[in-house]
Design a protein around this motif. Structure first.
Motif, PDB file in Angstrom:
ATOM      1  N   SER A  35     -37.779  46.235  -8.406  1.00  0.00           N
ATOM      2  CA  SER A  35     -37.395  45.050  -7.643  1.00  0.00           C
ATOM      3  C   SER A  35     -38.396  44.816  -6.514  1.00  0.00           C
ATOM      4  CB  SER A  35     -35.990  45.244  -7.073  1.00  0.00           C
ATOM      5  OG  SER A  35     -35.676  44.196  -6.193  1.00  0.00           O
ATOM      6  N   LEU A  36     -38.485  43.546  -6.108  1.00  0.00           N
ATOM      7  CA  LEU A  36     -39.384  43.208  -5.003  1.00  0.00           C
ATOM      8  C   LEU A  36     -38.906  43.806  -3.685  1.00  0.00           C
ATOM      9  CD1 LEU A  36     -40.202  39.464  -5.792  1.00  0.00           C
ATOM     10  CD2 LEU A  36     -41.671  41.469  -6.141  1.00  0.00           C
ATOM     11  N   ARG A  37     -37.638  44.221  -3.641  1.00  0.00           N
ATOM     12  CA  ARG A  37     -37.119  44.806  -2.400  1.00  0.00           C
ATOM     13  C   ARG A  37     -37.794  46.126  -2.067  1.00  0.00           C
ATOM     14  NH1 ARG A  37     -30.793  44.871  -3.503  1.00  0.00           N
ATOM     15  NH2 ARG A  37     -31.606  45.863  -5.388  1.00  0.00           N
ATOM     16  N   VAL A  38     -38.419  46.754  -3.082  1.00  0.00           N
ATOM     17  CA  VAL A  38     -39.050  48.043  -2.849  1.00  0.00           C
ATOM     18  C   VAL A  38     -40.421  47.886  -2.211  1.00  0.00           C
ATOM     19  CG1 VAL A  38     -40.281  48.227  -5.046  1.00  0.00           C
ATOM     20  CG2 VAL A  38     -39.437  50.286  -3.953  1.00  0.00           C
ATOM     21  N   LEU A  39     -40.973  46.658  -2.238  1.00  0.00           N
ATOM     22  CA  LEU A  39     -42.356  46.456  -1.798  1.00  0.00           C
ATOM     23  C   LEU A  39     -42.597  46.848  -0.343  1.00  0.00           C
ATOM     24  CD1 LEU A  39     -45.109  45.531  -2.731  1.00  0.00           C
ATOM     25  CD2 LEU A  39     -44.499  43.194  -2.081  1.00  0.00           C
ATOM     26  N   PRO A  40     -41.759  46.429   0.624  1.00  0.00           N
ATOM     27  CA  PRO A  40     -42.043  46.833   2.021  1.00  0.00           C
ATOM     28  C   PRO A  40     -42.027  48.353   2.215  1.00  0.00           C
ATOM     29  CG  PRO A  40     -40.460  45.029   1.966  1.00  0.00           C
ATOM     30  CD  PRO A  40     -40.609  45.519   0.557  1.00  0.00           C
ATOM     31  N   LEU A  41     -41.045  49.032   1.631  1.00  0.00           N
ATOM     32  CA  LEU A  41     -40.993  50.484   1.790  1.00  0.00           C
ATOM     33  C   LEU A  41     -42.145  51.153   1.058  1.00  0.00           C
ATOM     34  CD1 LEU A  41     -37.151  51.094   1.392  1.00  0.00           C
ATOM     35  CD2 LEU A  41     -38.492  50.996   3.496  1.00  0.00           C
ATOM     36  N   LEU A  65     -38.293  57.478   3.252  1.00  0.00           N
ATOM     37  CA  LEU A  65     -38.371  56.099   2.768  1.00  0.00           C
ATOM     38  C   LEU A  65     -37.693  55.950   1.410  1.00  0.00           C
ATOM     39  CD1 LEU A  65     -42.062  55.268   3.812  1.00  0.00           C
ATOM     40  CD2 LEU A  65     -39.956  54.430   4.877  1.00  0.00           C
ATOM     41  N   LEU A  66     -37.869  56.934   0.540  1.00  0.00           N
ATOM     42  CA  LEU A  66     -37.191  56.900  -0.746  1.00  0.00           C
ATOM     43  C   LEU A  66     -35.675  56.950  -0.564  1.00  0.00           C
ATOM     44  CD1 LEU A  66     -39.452  59.363  -2.803  1.00  0.00           C
ATOM     45  CD2 LEU A  66     -39.362  56.889  -3.026  1.00  0.00           C
ATOM     46  N   PHE A  67     -35.237  57.810   0.327  1.00  0.00           N
ATOM     47  CA  PHE A  67     -33.801  57.922   0.614  1.00  0.00           C
ATOM     48  C   PHE A  67     -33.251  56.599   1.136  1.00  0.00           C
ATOM     49  CE2 PHE A  67     -30.728  58.572   4.086  1.00  0.00           C
ATOM     50  CZ  PHE A  67     -29.646  59.028   3.352  1.00  0.00           C
ATOM     51  N   PRO A  77     -25.034  56.909  -3.604  1.00  0.00           N
ATOM     52  CA  PRO A  77     -24.480  57.838  -2.610  1.00  0.00           C
ATOM     53  C   PRO A  77     -25.581  58.569  -1.857  1.00  0.00           C
ATOM     54  CG  PRO A  77     -23.339  58.059  -4.718  1.00  0.00           C
ATOM     55  CD  PRO A  77     -24.525  57.175  -4.967  1.00  0.00           C
ATOM     56  N   ALA A  78     -25.303  58.922  -0.619  1.00  0.00           N
ATOM     57  CA  ALA A  78     -26.312  59.566   0.224  1.00  0.00           C
ATOM     58  C   ALA A  78     -26.757  60.904  -0.360  1.00  0.00           C
ATOM     59  CB  ALA A  78     -25.763  59.757   1.634  1.00  0.00           C
ATOM     60  N   GLY A  79     -25.792  61.706  -0.865  1.00  0.00           N
ATOM     61  CA  GLY A  79     -26.151  63.006  -1.419  1.00  0.00           C
ATOM     62  C   GLY A  79     -27.089  62.887  -2.596  1.00  0.00           C
ATOM     63  N   TYR A  80     -26.797  61.955  -3.504  1.00  0.00           N
ATOM     64  CA  TYR A  80     -27.655  61.777  -4.678  1.00  0.00           C
ATOM     65  C   TYR A  80     -29.019  61.233  -4.281  1.00  0.00           C
ATOM     66  CZ  TYR A  80     -29.191  60.503  -9.341  1.00  0.00           C
ATOM     67  OH  TYR A  80     -29.908  60.405 -10.500  1.00  0.00           O
ATOM     68  N   SER A  81     -29.065  60.330  -3.291  1.00  0.00           N
ATOM     69  CA  SER A  81     -30.343  59.752  -2.861  1.00  0.00           C
ATOM     70  C   SER A  81     -31.238  60.812  -2.220  1.00  0.00           C
ATOM     71  CB  SER A  81     -30.093  58.601  -1.882  1.00  0.00           C
ATOM     72  OG  SER A  81     -29.386  57.549  -2.512  1.00  0.00           O
ATOM     73  N   ILE A  82     -30.644  61.683  -1.401  1.00  0.00           N
ATOM     74  CA  ILE A  82     -31.435  62.759  -0.797  1.00  0.00           C
ATOM     75  C   ILE A  82     -31.977  63.686  -1.874  1.00  0.00           C
ATOM     76  CG2 ILE A  82     -31.300  64.816   0.666  1.00  0.00           C
ATOM     77  CD1 ILE A  82     -29.303  63.352   2.397  1.00  0.00           C
ATOM     78  N   PHE A  83     -31.108  64.055  -2.800  1.00  0.00           N
ATOM     79  CA  PHE A  83     -31.515  64.955  -3.880  1.00  0.00           C
ATOM     80  C   PHE A  83     -32.641  64.349  -4.711  1.00  0.00           C
ATOM     81  CE2 PHE A  83     -31.058  66.543  -8.232  1.00  0.00           C
ATOM     82  CZ  PHE A  83     -31.083  67.911  -8.018  1.00  0.00           C
ATOM     83  N   ALA A  84     -32.492  63.085  -5.109  1.00  0.00           N
ATOM     84  CA  ALA A  84     -33.504  62.433  -5.947  1.00  0.00           C
ATOM     85  C   ALA A  84     -34.809  62.228  -5.183  1.00  0.00           C
ATOM     86  CB  ALA A  84     -32.966  61.094  -6.451  1.00  0.00           C
ATOM     87  N   ALA A  85     -34.736  61.895  -3.890  1.00  0.00           N
ATOM     88  CA  ALA A  85     -35.949  61.684  -3.097  1.00  0.00           C
ATOM     89  C   ALA A  85     -36.750  62.979  -2.962  1.00  0.00           C
ATOM     90  CB  ALA A  85     -35.583  61.131  -1.720  1.00  0.00           C
ATOM     91  N   LEU A  86     -36.063  64.061  -2.610  1.00  0.00           N
ATOM     92  CA  LEU A  86     -36.760  65.342  -2.483  1.00  0.00           C
ATOM     93  C   LEU A  86     -37.332  65.798  -3.823  1.00  0.00           C
ATOM     94  CD1 LEU A  86     -34.292  67.239  -0.126  1.00  0.00           C
ATOM     95  CD2 LEU A  86     -36.535  66.336   0.470  1.00  0.00           C
ATOM     96  N   LEU A  87     -36.593  65.567  -4.892  1.00  0.00           N
ATOM     97  CA  LEU A  87     -37.063  65.981  -6.203  1.00  0.00           C
ATOM     98  C   LEU A  87     -38.300  65.192  -6.620  1.00  0.00           C
ATOM     99  CD1 LEU A  87     -36.610  67.716  -8.714  1.00  0.00           C
ATOM    100  CD2 LEU A  87     -35.064  65.950  -9.570  1.00  0.00           C
TER     101      LEU A  87
END
Length: 429
Positions: A35-41, A65-67, A77-87
């Motif tokens: 999505s274009l929403r990802v462009l700024p980050l 930024l990924l989180f 969910p915050a837990g899944y986002s943290i896990f996926a970002a670190l991974l």
């Protein structure tokens, strides 16, 4: 030209690594399209490459930024986002870190024969091999990622803590021993033996990541199995209380029926017996598959189907000595029935809507068939449910097959159950 390439290539390499991390993170979130929403980050993470910060600080910035994208823009969910970002950050970082200690040995061989193009070829080879390894490891992880999001109630945050520790240690190693580039001194071309321990550390880091994922998956399976057992235990206790109450009053009920018959009021006695039969039916399990967890699951899915006006019928029987675990049976049935209910819901209200489950034992193989009405479309999207079904049947040396005919969707699930029987073929009803 060579000087310009030497200055631009580290930047291009860093941008490629960031792009790989964002793509992998998007796949972990289930986003096949960007999505274009990802462009700024994404631009902010690219600018982070040029900040004068230690490498592990840049890793943490990118993970943040990924989180942020996963929680705010994707609603995960915050837990899944943290896990996926670190991974995502850890996977690509380790893949690049594995080839950093190897590059000096390639450079030693290439630069002796071809001093000018040797360094360039070495850098290109290192980046392509790193991306290739990241792609290979990413595919292996994505095959299991569906189970993480599907295992509700299983926290992902505890698994993210060791990932964070591995990320910090790996980043500190890269910052302390290599910095942003791997240098090669023509005056002292022999690579240092210090690179070998660093290679070992990075490989141990990769092994640690996969061990963390495997442990988390095992915990998910145990917690899901425990959930099914607790739910069955609660239902069994409730049914036992109702049975105990009925047995306690049975003498009185029989006395009432006897009194009605003695008075010659057969109509009232028949009505009383019908009510008593209905009360007895309420305390009996609607399905008897020989697996209590499957009985509970079928009862729940049947209730959902009947509330939507979908006829539900099951003759599923599981052999007593079947080696398939309750968790795997529930995985097969839950995904198959969820897909069947969704297919029936999409049909017009005046269309016949039904779900039928049957089983057939042939030697050491159990064939489970789930049939349902559907719209007749030949385009069948292979989603998470079918993926989980195929993975589970494959675990038991079986397969899953889809057939459609006359507005009926049939899912055949074949399992090797190590069931030794004297009957070559046997049907359950």
């Amino acid at each position: 030209m060579t000087l310009c390439f030497s200055m631009l290539y580290p930047c291009l390499s860093g941008l490629g690594e960031v792009l790989a991390q964002w793509l992998f993170f998007g796949r972990l979130l289930g986003k096949n399209r960007t999505s274009l929403r990802v462009l700024p980050l994404f631009l902010l993470s690219c600018l982070g490459i040029f900040l004068p910060l230690p490498i592990f600080c840049k890793f943490l910035l990118l993970a943040a930024l990924l989180f942020l994208y996963g929680v705010v823009f994707c609603g995960k969910p915050a837990g899944y986002s943290i896990f996926a970002a670190l991974l995502a950050v850890e996977l690509t970082q380790i893949c690049y870190g594995i080839f950093q200690p190897i590059l000096p040995f390639f450079a030693f061989l290439l630069c002796r024969a071809h001093p000018n193009p040797g360094g360039t070829l070495c850098m290109l080879a290192g980046d392509f091999l790193s991306l290739g390894l990241a792609f290979f490891c990413g595919r292996a992880i994505l095959r299991q990622s569906a189970r993480w999001s599907a295992a509700k109630g299983v926290p992902l945050l505890p698994a993210a803590v060791p990932l964070l520790l591995v990320l910090l240690v790996s980043g500190w190693i890269a910052h302390s021993f290599y910095g942003n580039t791997v240098t090669f001194d023509p005056a002292n071309p022999m690579p240092s033996l210090l690179h070998l321990p660093m290679l070992l550390v990075q490989m141990i880091s990769m092994l640690s990541v996969f061990c963390i994922l495997h442990t988390r998956q095992s915990v998910s399976a145990l917690m899901a199995q425990n959930f099914f057992h607790m739910r069955y235990t609660a239902e069994t206790q409730a049914r036992w209380c109702r049975t105990k109450a009925l047995r306690h009053d049975m003498k009185n009920h029989l006395a009432v029926v006897r009194g009605l018959l003695e008075k010659g009021d057969g109509t009232s006695a028949a009505a009383y017996l019908a009510a008593l039969d209905a009360a007895a039916a309420e305390i009996s399990a609607p399905f008897q598959t020989n697996r209590p967890a499957c009985d509970v699951l079928l009862a729940e899915k049947a209730a959902v189907a009947e509330s939507l006006g979908i006829a539900f019928h099951s003759t599923l029987q599981i052999p007593a000595s079947c080696s398939v675990e309750d968790m795997d049976f529930c995985t097969l049935l839950a995904n198959a029935l969820d897909n069947a209910i969704n297919a029936c819901k999409s049909l017009p209200p005046d269309t016949e809507r039904f779900i039928r489950i049957s089983s057939q034992l042939q030697g050491d193989f159990l064939l489970i068939t789930v049939e349902n009405s559907f719209n007749g479309s030949l385009h069948i999207r292979s989603g998470t449910g079918l993926f989980n079904i195929r993975q589970t049947t494959k675990k038991y040396g079986g397969t899953a097959e889809i057939r459609t005919a006359g507005g009926v969707f049939r899912l055949h699930m074949l399992l090797s159950i190590s069931q030794h029987s004297s009957h070559i073929s046997r049907h359950f009803h």
